[in-house]
Design a protein around this motif. Sequence first.
Motif, PDB file in Angstrom:
ATOM      1  N   PRO A 134     -38.000  38.469 -17.432  1.00 23.98           N
ATOM      2  CA  PRO A 134     -38.634  39.153 -18.563  1.00 23.98           C
ATOM      3  C   PRO A 134     -37.603  39.854 -19.435  1.00 23.98           C
ATOM      4  CG  PRO A 134     -39.910  39.489 -16.573  1.00 23.98           C
ATOM      5  CD  PRO A 134     -38.632  38.806 -16.143  1.00 23.98           C
ATOM      6  N   GLN A 135     -37.774  39.724 -20.735  1.00 26.75           N
ATOM      7  CA  GLN A 135     -36.808  40.243 -21.690  1.00 26.75           C
ATOM      8  C   GLN A 135     -37.307  41.529 -22.351  1.00 26.75           C
ATOM      9  OE1 GLN A 135     -33.703  38.623 -22.466  1.00 26.75           O
ATOM     10  NE2 GLN A 135     -34.286  37.527 -20.594  1.00 26.75           N
ATOM     11  N   PRO A 162     -45.968  34.372 -32.744  1.00 26.24           N
ATOM     12  CA  PRO A 162     -46.055  33.069 -32.068  1.00 26.24           C
ATOM     13  C   PRO A 162     -46.270  33.207 -30.567  1.00 26.24           C
ATOM     14  CG  PRO A 162     -44.221  33.087 -33.632  1.00 26.24           C
ATOM     15  CD  PRO A 162     -44.733  34.500 -33.551  1.00 26.24           C
ATOM     16  N   LEU A 163     -46.938  32.227 -29.997  1.00 29.79           N
ATOM     17  CA  LEU A 163     -47.190  32.203 -28.562  1.00 29.79           C
ATOM     18  C   LEU A 163     -45.887  32.290 -27.776  1.00 29.79           C
ATOM     19  CD1 LEU A 163     -48.952  31.641 -26.020  1.00 29.79           C
ATOM     20  CD2 LEU A 163     -48.605  29.203 -26.498  1.00 29.79           C
ATOM     21  N   GLY A 164     -44.859  31.603 -28.256  1.00 27.94           N
ATOM     22  CA  GLY A 164     -43.597  31.595 -27.532  1.00 27.94           C
ATOM     23  C   GLY A 164     -43.003  32.970 -27.343  1.00 27.94           C
ATOM     24  N   TRP A 165     -43.282  33.886 -28.254  1.00 26.19           N
ATOM     25  CA  TRP A 165     -42.735  35.230 -28.116  1.00 26.19           C
ATOM     26  C   TRP A 165     -43.371  35.958 -26.939  1.00 26.19           C
ATOM     27  CZ3 TRP A 165     -41.858  37.582 -33.666  1.00 26.19           C
ATOM     28  CH2 TRP A 165     -41.024  36.711 -34.396  1.00 26.19           C
ATOM     29  N   ALA A 199     -33.336  33.134 -25.172  1.00 22.32           N
ATOM     30  CA  ALA A 199     -33.511  34.161 -24.143  1.00 22.32           C
ATOM     31  C   ALA A 199     -33.257  33.657 -22.734  1.00 22.32           C
ATOM     32  CB  ALA A 199     -34.905  34.773 -24.233  1.00 22.32           C
ATOM     33  N   GLY A 200     -33.759  32.483 -22.357  1.00 26.35           N
ATOM     34  CA  GLY A 200     -33.670  32.043 -20.976  1.00 26.35           C
ATOM     35  C   GLY A 200     -33.436  30.560 -20.841  1.00 26.35           C
ATOM     36  N   LEU A 250     -42.071  36.037 -19.437  1.00 27.19           N
ATOM     37  CA  LEU A 250     -41.456  35.075 -18.523  1.00 27.19           C
ATOM     38  C   LEU A 250     -39.944  34.966 -18.683  1.00 27.19           C
ATOM     39  CD1 LEU A 250     -44.090  32.191 -18.902  1.00 27.19           C
ATOM     40  CD2 LEU A 250     -43.972  33.909 -17.093  1.00 27.19           C
ATOM     41  N   GLY A 251     -39.404  35.519 -19.756  1.00 27.07           N
ATOM     42  CA  GLY A 251     -37.969  35.420 -19.990  1.00 27.07           C
ATOM     43  C   GLY A 251     -37.531  34.062 -20.498  1.00 27.07           C
TER      44      GLY A 251
END
Length: 321
Positions: free
Chosen positions: A5-6, A72-75, A49-50, A81-82
């Motif tokens: 997680p970020q 966005p969903l990805g954020w 990020a990962g 989830l990182g």
Amino acid sequence: MQDKPQTFETPPMVDLDKAAWLTRLADVAEEHGHFQPLGKHHLAAFVDAGATLLVSFETLQGIRALSERAQPLGWDCVRTLGWSSLTLISEGDTWFRDRNVYGYFDRLIDDGFFDEFDTIVFYGAGPCGYAAAAFSVAAPGARVVAIQPQATLDPRVTEWDDRFTEMRRISFTDRYGYAPDMIDAADRAFVLYDPEVTLDAMHAALFTRPNVTKFRMRFMGSAIQSDLIEMNHLVALLDRAANGTLDTTSFARLMRDRRDHPPYLRSLLAAIDRQDRPWLATMLCRNVLARRNDAPRFARRLKQLEREAQDGNFAIPPARL
């Protein structure tokens, strides 16, 4: 690089007008990765990020309507989830049939962009589900999660789909064209749809491939993505697809929560009523009311069914059922 997680500080963007929203999106993407307009109707926003990458296809209107943060969903996947996030955004439903989008993926391939990640998941719903499947060919070995995707809108193949006739002048036969063929290089692909929605089921049939698993979500209707978001299961679904644990059993367990999801319950009751099965409708209403205090539609329907039973229209089931 491990996913974790970020600390991804991104203030909600819900109160911004379109111009300000796009500016904020570009600022965040450029700070954490890159941002690139792709012609007049598309853009790409990357957050690094990962080691797992989510390539999501979304519409600008959908992001602002479906996300509580208008992001966005990805954020969400970056934060929880990182993962890294590459979001392709369209202005309206375009199916991403644009040479600027093709060129962007060509450059990513040439630059070895996808080689930098351990796991890649392509995701989209509806027209964006088509795009997720079609462009997944750019990253062989990726996983694909497509909700109610169209296979193609080429009228020579899907002339039976009269929902998107305005797209019949758009080519679906050139590059990144026929989505079911494009997923042949994917490790696994998952297609979610409601078999009661006939046209969605017909498109899903075209995705029959050895590496495709179909999840039939009966009575979930034509807004499955919204339902998964409301049930807080969409990110979990993508996580399972990425880590290799998504299968029929794990999906069924995840979807047990639909029994407490009002839109599904209403759709199920409507289907039972269309079949003229008052006994079963009575049992459903009793079950829902035994578990929920906020189901006035089921309370009204149960009273109506009980009156009909008293009038002799059918034999009501014993109360213990």
